[in-house]
Design a protein around this motif. Structure first.
Motif, short mmCIF file in Angstrom:
data_model
loop_
_atom_site.label_atom_id
_atom_site.label_comp_id
_atom_site.label_asym_id
_atom_site.label_seq_id
_atom_site.Cartn_x
_atom_site.Cartn_y
_atom_site.Cartn_z
N SER A 54 -14.67 -16.49 217.47
CA SER A 54 -15.46 -17.14 216.42
C SER A 54 -14.96 -18.53 216.05
CB SER A 54 -15.47 -16.26 215.17
OG SER A 54 -14.15 -15.96 214.79
N ILE A 57 -10.00 -22.11 220.15
CA ILE A 57 -9.90 -21.98 221.61
C ILE A 57 -10.85 -20.88 222.12
CG2 ILE A 57 -8.31 -21.47 223.51
CD1 ILE A 57 -6.02 -22.44 221.62
N ARG A 77 -13.82 -10.45 214.08
CA ARG A 77 -13.71 -9.67 212.84
C ARG A 77 -14.80 -10.07 211.84
NH1 ARG A 77 -8.30 -12.25 210.00
NH2 ARG A 77 -8.86 -14.43 210.35
N LYS A 81 -19.88 -15.15 211.21
CA LYS A 81 -19.29 -16.35 211.82
C LYS A 81 -19.54 -16.34 213.34
CE LYS A 81 -14.93 -18.89 211.63
NZ LYS A 81 -13.50 -18.83 211.33
N ASN A 104 -11.75 -5.89 214.58
CA ASN A 104 -10.67 -6.38 213.72
C ASN A 104 -9.35 -5.86 214.29
OD1 ASN A 104 -8.88 -7.15 211.82
ND2 ASN A 104 -9.90 -6.17 210.09
N LEU A 105 -8.58 -6.76 214.86
CA LEU A 105 -7.35 -6.34 215.54
C LEU A 105 -6.25 -5.89 214.59
CD1 LEU A 105 -7.56 -9.13 218.17
CD2 LEU A 105 -7.26 -6.74 218.80
N ASN A 133 -7.33 -13.39 223.14
CA ASN A 133 -7.12 -14.73 222.59
C ASN A 133 -6.80 -14.75 221.09
OD1 ASN A 133 -7.83 -17.84 222.34
ND2 ASN A 133 -9.15 -16.75 220.88
N SER A 189 -0.82 -16.74 224.86
CA SER A 189 0.47 -16.71 224.19
C SER A 189 0.77 -18.10 223.63
CB SER A 189 1.53 -16.26 225.21
OG SER A 189 2.79 -16.22 224.60
N LYS A 224 4.49 -13.75 219.95
CA LYS A 224 4.17 -14.46 221.20
C LYS A 224 5.15 -14.07 222.32
CE LYS A 224 0.51 -16.06 219.80
NZ LYS A 224 -0.75 -15.71 220.44
N GLY A 253 -1.04 -25.06 224.82
CA GLY A 253 -0.57 -26.39 224.40
C GLY A 253 -0.82 -26.57 222.91
N VAL A 255 -3.16 -27.49 220.25
CA VAL A 255 -4.62 -27.61 220.19
C VAL A 255 -5.07 -27.78 218.75
CG1 VAL A 255 -6.79 -26.59 220.96
CG2 VAL A 255 -4.67 -26.05 222.18
N THR A 257 -6.84 -26.81 216.18
CA THR A 257 -7.66 -25.72 215.63
C THR A 257 -7.12 -25.36 214.25
OG1 THR A 257 -6.17 -24.07 216.56
CG2 THR A 257 -8.00 -24.76 217.95
N THR A 259 -5.36 -22.93 213.32
CA THR A 259 -3.97 -22.48 213.37
C THR A 259 -3.03 -23.65 213.12
OG1 THR A 259 -4.58 -20.82 214.96
CG2 THR A 259 -2.26 -21.39 214.88
N VAL A 260 -3.36 -24.79 213.73
CA VAL A 260 -2.50 -25.95 213.61
C VAL A 260 -2.84 -26.77 212.37
CG1 VAL A 260 -1.92 -28.15 214.71
CG2 VAL A 260 -2.07 -26.08 216.07
N1 NAP Z 1 -3.86 -24.07 218.41
C1 NAP Z 1 -2.69 -24.16 219.04
O1 NAP Z 1 -2.07 -25.24 219.11
C2 NAP Z 1 -2.10 -22.97 219.71
C3 NAP Z 1 -0.88 -23.13 220.36
C4 NAP Z 1 -0.32 -22.03 221.01
C5 NAP Z 1 -0.99 -20.82 221.02
N2 NAP Z 1 -2.17 -20.69 220.36
C6 NAP Z 1 -2.84 -19.38 220.40
O2 NAP Z 1 -4.20 -19.53 220.77
C7 NAP Z 1 -4.96 -18.44 220.26
C8 NAP Z 1 -6.21 -18.97 219.58
O3 NAP Z 1 -5.80 -19.69 218.43
P1 NAP Z 1 -6.60 -20.93 217.86
O4 NAP Z 1 -5.69 -22.08 217.85
O5 NAP Z 1 -7.93 -21.07 218.51
O6 NAP Z 1 -6.76 -20.46 216.34
P2 NAP Z 1 -8.03 -20.28 215.38
O7 NAP Z 1 -8.96 -21.42 215.52
O8 NAP Z 1 -7.46 -19.97 214.04
O9 NAP Z 1 -8.74 -18.98 215.98
C9 NAP Z 1 -8.15 -17.73 215.89
C10 NAP Z 1 -9.20 -16.68 216.16
O10 NAP Z 1 -8.59 -15.40 216.05
C11 NAP Z 1 -9.39 -14.62 215.17
N3 NAP Z 1 -8.63 -13.57 214.49
C12 NAP Z 1 -7.60 -13.73 213.63
N4 NAP Z 1 -7.22 -12.52 213.18
C13 NAP Z 1 -8.01 -11.60 213.76
C14 NAP Z 1 -8.13 -10.20 213.68
N5 NAP Z 1 -7.35 -9.48 212.86
N6 NAP Z 1 -9.07 -9.58 214.42
C15 NAP Z 1 -9.88 -10.27 215.22
N7 NAP Z 1 -9.85 -11.61 215.33
C16 NAP Z 1 -8.92 -12.26 214.60
C17 NAP Z 1 -9.98 -15.62 214.19
O11 NAP Z 1 -11.08 -15.04 213.52
P3 NAP Z 1 -11.75 -15.75 212.22
O12 NAP Z 1 -12.65 -16.80 212.78
O13 NAP Z 1 -12.47 -14.65 211.56
O14 NAP Z 1 -10.61 -16.30 211.40
C18 NAP Z 1 -10.35 -16.73 215.16
O15 NAP Z 1 -11.55 -16.46 215.81
C19 NAP Z 1 -4.03 -17.68 219.32
O16 NAP Z 1 -3.53 -16.55 219.97
C20 NAP Z 1 -2.90 -18.67 219.05
O17 NAP Z 1 -1.68 -18.05 218.73
C21 NAP Z 1 -2.75 -21.74 219.70
#
Ligand code: NAP
Length: 347
Positions: A54, A57, A77, A81, A104-105, A133, A189, A224, A253, A255, A257, A259-260
């Motif tokens: 949703s 990435i 979850r 969205k 919902n994980l 993911n 990861s 991770k 990398g 990204v 989003t 998270t960051v």
């Molecule tokens: N962004 C970076 O720089 C970066 C770097 C290294 C690794 N990563 C990894 O890349 C992956 C994607 O992250 P992202 O950066 O794209 O973050 P993001 O934009 O916050 O997306 C995270 C996604 O995970 C979902 N999520 C969170 N908790 C959940 C749950 N309990 N059940 C089901 N879905 C759940 C979120 O749902 P909602 O939309 O409902 O919140 C969202 O769709 C993650 O594993 C993250 O650790 C990211």
């Protein structure tokens, strides 16, 4: 135009700095790997699941799969969205099929319900690709729990995906048999894994205090590291049981989003992050490239258990080597924690 020589030289310095900065940024972008679309397995009509689809990435990954004509299940979850994402992607491509399903994980019950619903409604052709993911990044200094009482990062990022993968293995196996080619599991990861340290006597930090750095939550790093160990052991078990399914772990990398961007870092860390993001930051589409590469590249058909970054093999020698004993131990502990029945696991 300039009132004094100081203003002129300041202006010159700003221009020179900007040109050099954008030059470096451009170079870094050029040197990064890209998905080689001339060497992809055809995934049109195949079924793919992306967790956490949703946003960020995951959402970008879904769009890439849809563009290639796949039937993509957005495992999310928040279904509202997810439906909004479907509409947004549909405004850009009419290719493929997009289906939002609830997952919902942070709830083992929800993981099981998701698999039951998937099997009933969409299990006809099996599952060709599973992308683990979804991820949560804990705010620094905060310990949260899942519905089942697990530390949240470990529970969502590792245990939820551990159970999901095991329960979906029969579907991955089915697609591999029907298509006569390996199905794939890609776990997203992070480089943060290098700061992880698992205490197998207290995986949820119930007894021991946790130590967050200014940049990373210990929980995130541990979850991770668990992702990487899971990938290693999963590939080993799949190989041993001759299940025609491959497993890869990916570092996307830095990204841009949620998270960051939304992480409540201290101001100094925010400045360092801003500079890192400026030079190395990827868009979600760029962040999805290695996931798509591992999901579709013909080059990887005979590989499994490895880690990839920038669409390239990420050498074990360049980061802390994973411990095979830890991988085995984590698998056994995880089986117990998620109450995986013997009859439920193919491995
Ligand atoms: N962004 C970076 O720089 C970066 C770097 C290294 C690794 N990563 C990894 O890349 C992956 C994607 O992250 P992202 O950066 O794209 O973050 P993001 O934009 O916050 O997306 C995270 C996604 O995970 C979902 N999520 C969170 N908790 C959940 C749950 N309990 N059940 C089901 N879905 C759940 C979120 O749902 P909602 O939309 O409902 O919140 C969202 O769709 C993650 O594993 C993250 O650790 C990211």
């Amino acid at each position: 135009m300039f009132c004094c020589s100081f203003c002129l030289s300041l202006f010159n310095w700003i221009i020179i700095t900007a040109v050099i900065s954008f030059g470096i940024k451009f170079l870094i972008k050029k040197l990064r790997g890209h998905v080689d679309i001339t060497n992809e397995v055809d995934i049109s009509g195949k079924t793919v699941i992306v967790t956490g689809a949703s946003d960020g990435i995951g959402k970008a990954t879904v769009e890439e799969f849809a563009t290639r004509g796949a039937r993509v299940i957005l495992a999310c979850r928040n279904l509202q969205k997810a439906e909004r994402c479907v509409q947004q992607i549909r405004s850009r491509t009419t290719n493929g099929e997009l289906i939002a399903l609830h997952l919902n994980l942070s709830s083992l019950k929800s993981v099981r319900n998701f698999v039951t619903e998937f099997n009933q409604k969409y299990g006809d052709k099996g599952l060709s690709i599973l992308v683990n993911n979804a991820g949560v990044g804990n705010p620094l200094g905060v310990r949260k729990l899942t519905e089942d009482g697990f530390e949240e990062s470990f529970g969502v990022n590792h245990l939820g995906h551990f159970l999901l993968t095991n329960l979906l293995l029969p579907q991955l196996d089915k697609a591999a048999k029907e298509e006569e080619m390996p199905s794939r599991i890609v776990t997203v990861s992070s480089g943060a894994a290098r700061f992880g340290k698992l205490n197998f006597e207290d995986l949820m930090f119930e007894k021991t205090p946790f130590v967050d750095t200014a940049f990373f939550s210990q929980f995130l790093c541990n979850s991770k590291l668990a992702n990487n160990l899971f990938n290693l052991e999963l590939a080993k078990r799949l190989r041993a049981k001759k299940v025609n399914v491959r497993s890869y772990a990916v570092c996307p990398g830095v990204v841009e989003t949620n998270t960051v961007l939304e992480f409540p870092f201290p101001p100094v860390v925010k400045i360092v992050l801003w500079i890192t993001r400026f030079f190395m930051g990827k868009t979600p589409k760029e962040g999805a490239e290695t996931t798509v590469y591992c999901s579709t590249s013909k080059y990887l058909t005979h590989h499994s258990g490895e880690m990839y970054r920038n669409c390239e093999f990420w050498d074990y020698s360049k980061r802390p080597k994973l411990n095979e004993q830890d991988a085995k131990l984590l698998w056994e502990k995880s089986e117990k924690l998620v109450l995986l029945g013997r009859d439920e696991s193919m491995l």
